[in-house]
Design an enzyme around this catalytic site. Structure first.
Site, PDB file in Angstrom:
ATOM      1  N   ARG A  91     149.944  -9.878 -23.856  1.00  0.00           N
ATOM      2  CA  ARG A  91     149.391  -8.618 -23.395  1.00  0.00           C
ATOM      3  C   ARG A  91     150.352  -7.586 -23.349  1.00  0.00           C
ATOM      4  O   ARG A  91     149.834  -6.476 -23.269  1.00  0.00           O
ATOM      5  CB  ARG A  91     148.754  -9.076 -21.857  1.00  0.00           C
ATOM      6  N   ARG A  96     138.253 -21.906 -35.642  1.00  0.00           N
ATOM      7  CA  ARG A  96     137.879 -21.584 -34.377  1.00  0.00           C
ATOM      8  C   ARG A  96     136.556 -20.660 -34.355  1.00  0.00           C
ATOM      9  O   ARG A  96     136.720 -19.668 -34.946  1.00  0.00           O
ATOM     10  CB  ARG A  96     138.985 -21.414 -33.570  1.00  0.00           C
ATOM     11  N   LYS A 110     153.425 -17.017 -22.485  1.00  0.00           N
ATOM     12  CA  LYS A 110     152.751 -16.431 -23.835  1.00  0.00           C
ATOM     13  C   LYS A 110     151.602 -15.599 -23.309  1.00  0.00           C
ATOM     14  O   LYS A 110     151.443 -14.425 -24.069  1.00  0.00           O
ATOM     15  CB  LYS A 110     152.130 -17.597 -24.540  1.00  0.00           C
ATOM     16  N   GLY A 122     144.954 -17.730 -31.544  1.00  0.00           N
ATOM     17  CA  GLY A 122     143.520 -17.504 -30.878  1.00  0.00           C
ATOM     18  C   GLY A 122     143.751 -16.336 -29.921  1.00  0.00           C
ATOM     19  O   GLY A 122     142.868 -15.411 -29.929  1.00  0.00           O
ATOM     20  N   LYS A 166     140.071 -25.451 -29.267  1.00  0.00           N
ATOM     21  CA  LYS A 166     141.366 -25.109 -29.090  1.00  0.00           C
ATOM     22  C   LYS A 166     142.055 -24.827 -30.560  1.00  0.00           C
ATOM     23  O   LYS A 166     141.267 -25.138 -31.515  1.00  0.00           O
ATOM     24  CB  LYS A 166     142.185 -25.660 -27.805  1.00  0.00           C
ATOM     25  N   ASP A 168     145.321 -25.300 -20.791  1.00  0.00           N
ATOM     26  CA  ASP A 168     146.222 -25.692 -21.746  1.00  0.00           C
ATOM     27  C   ASP A 168     146.948 -27.037 -21.556  1.00  0.00           C
ATOM     28  O   ASP A 168     147.851 -27.475 -22.342  1.00  0.00           O
ATOM     29  CB  ASP A 168     146.835 -24.726 -22.103  1.00  0.00           C
TER      30      ASP A 168
END
Ligand code: S3P
Length: 447
Positions: free
Chosen positions: A24, A119, A19, A91, A345, A318
């Site tokens: 990116r 968040r 991910k 996020g 998170k 994570d």
């Protein structure tokens, strides 16, 4: 969805693309001049929202066979979006694009779902303000929706990242792409370095100096040319974590996961599981597209509790929810130290994991920034959320909470029900099919 005790898990499974690298590659592909070709892109909702954001900022993106082809705008040449960009649950997408587009001298509004809107975004807006960006609008506490407007000329800054966060580091570097001169990010604790690697791959003038105490100085010269690249996205170790832990806790299992990203900033879970006594074979280690990858073979194992040191948290941030599930099946106690970041998170993961474990008969204790789990080898007596008078596990719009507790149900004596499986599509849409293919028993709770 309900997960029930599986006989054994076996086979070879292709875990979808990473991910972080997917976000990116879409973002930099949309910015660079010329063509970027991406194979193995994760087509989860989070990354699809990043693709949409790149299109709204002027990139052209489409599929050719299984590959994604992106024509970028050229560095410094993003277009003003016509409406608010909605990042859904993501996020990473939201924060990276805030850095990217928040330095341009036009207003951009960033929005998200109920989870993302809770968040903290101050961690991104603060450094952007130092670079000249104005916060035109936000909800109280710097929460989404947020409207930013960059200055006429973005100021290059030196910024020390106050918490271990690859998102903050990346946002400052991406804003720095639009600033004349050198932007420096000082990173006291190393976090995933995909942005640095990929920026270099696209031709940015970037260098990293690591001091003897481990502090990294990342220097990027802005306003240079970026050129489109060919990118192969390796399989996501954070998604692989679910079949890995499932294979460990379901007796008689033997599962192989090829092409898993083994960048050392992402392998903290594998290190921890090996310390717990996991039978994980790492083979065929090789380089692909500038990243280390390997094939993993996982066989069921009797785990033992360990203390996971705080220094390791960035490399497995994570993976704590699913580690907590592994710990529920281990002999003795597992203590996870210095994990306060889990509270901000997709959900408050310390609270969500603690509540889910307790609902399934696991003894655990939770502090402000730590979690302690006492395991039951064999999973005897564990499970039961969603039956009798026990509510299903509350997933709070958090994909990793949903998948972790489904994994728990595969190894526990009693089934485990979660209240909402839909967030799984944000990062791992193939999860249910892939796990069933290996032998998992996963059923929709309405029959
Ligand atoms: C990510 C960084 C981490 C991680 C997230 C992905 C990234 O967040 O939790 O899932 O791709 O940069 P933080 O930067 O908040 O630690």
């Amino acid at each position: 969805m309900i997960a029930s005790k599986a006989k054994s898990l076996s086979g070879v499974a292709a875990v979808p693309g990473d991910k972080s690298i997917s976000h990116r590659s879409v973002l930099l592909g949309g910015l660079a001049s010329g063509t970027t070709r991406i194979s193995g892109l994760l087509e989860g909702e989070d990354v699809l929202n990043s693709l949409k954001a790149s299109r709204m900022l002027g990139a052209i993106a489409g599929k050719e066979g299984d590959d994604w082809i992106i024509q970028g705008t050229g560095n410094g040449l993003l277009l003003e979006p016509e409406e608010a960009i909605d990042f859904g649950n993501s996020g990473t997408g939201c924060r990276l694009y805030m850095g990217l587009a928040g330095s341009y001298d036009f207003p951009v509004t960033f929005a998200g779902d109920a989870s993302l809107s809770k968040r903290p975004m101050g961690r991104i807006v603060d450094p952007l303000k130092l670079m000249g960006t104005q916060l035109l609008d936000s909800r109280e506490g710097c929460r989404l929706p947020i409207t930013l407007c960059g200055p006429r000329v973005t100021a290059p800054i030196e910024y020390r990242v106050p918490m271990p966060s690859a998102q903050v580091k990346s946002a400052v570097l991406l804003a720095g792409l639009n600033a004349p001169g050198i932007t420096t990010v000082v990173e006291p604790v190393m976090t995933r370095d995909h942005s640095e690697k990929m920026l270099a791959g696209f031709g940015a003038a970037i260098e990293v100096e690591t001091k003897t105490d481990g502090t990294r100085f990342i220097r990027l010269e802005g306003q240079g040319n970026l050129a489109g690249q060919d990118i192969q996205v390796p399989s996501d170790p954070s998604s692989a974590a679910f079949p890995i832990v499932a294979a460990l806790i379901v007796e008689g299992s033997d599962v192989t996961l090829p092409n898993i990203l083994m960048n050392p900033t992402r392998t903290g879970l594998v290190t921890t599981l090996l310390e717990m006594g996991a039978n994980i074979d790492i083979s065929n280690e090789r380089e692909s597209g500038g990243e280390r990858i390997a094939d993993l073979r996982i066989r069921s194992s009797q785990l033992k509790g360990v203390t996971v040191p705080g220094e390791r948290s960035a490399s497995m941030i994570d993976e704590y929810p699913v580690l907590a599930v592994a710990a529920a099946f281990a002999g003795g106690e597992t203590l996870m130290e210095d994990v306060g970041e889990l509270r901000v998170k997709e959900s408050d993961r310390l609270a969500a994991v603690g509540a889910g474990l307790k609902a399934n008969g696991v003894s655990c204790e939770e502090g402000k920034d730590w979690l302690k789990v006492t395991g039951t080898p064999g999973g005897k007596g564990l499970g039961g959320a969603g039956s009798g008078n026990i509510a299903p596990v509350a997933t709070h719009l958090d994909h990793r909470i949903a998948m972790s507790f489904l994994v728990m149900g595969l190894g526990a004596e009693k089934p485990v029900q979660i209240d909402d499986a839909s967030p799984i599509a944000t990062s791992f849409p193939e999860f249910t099919a892939l796990m069933r293919e290996l032998g998992a028993v996963l059923e929709p709770s309405n029959g």
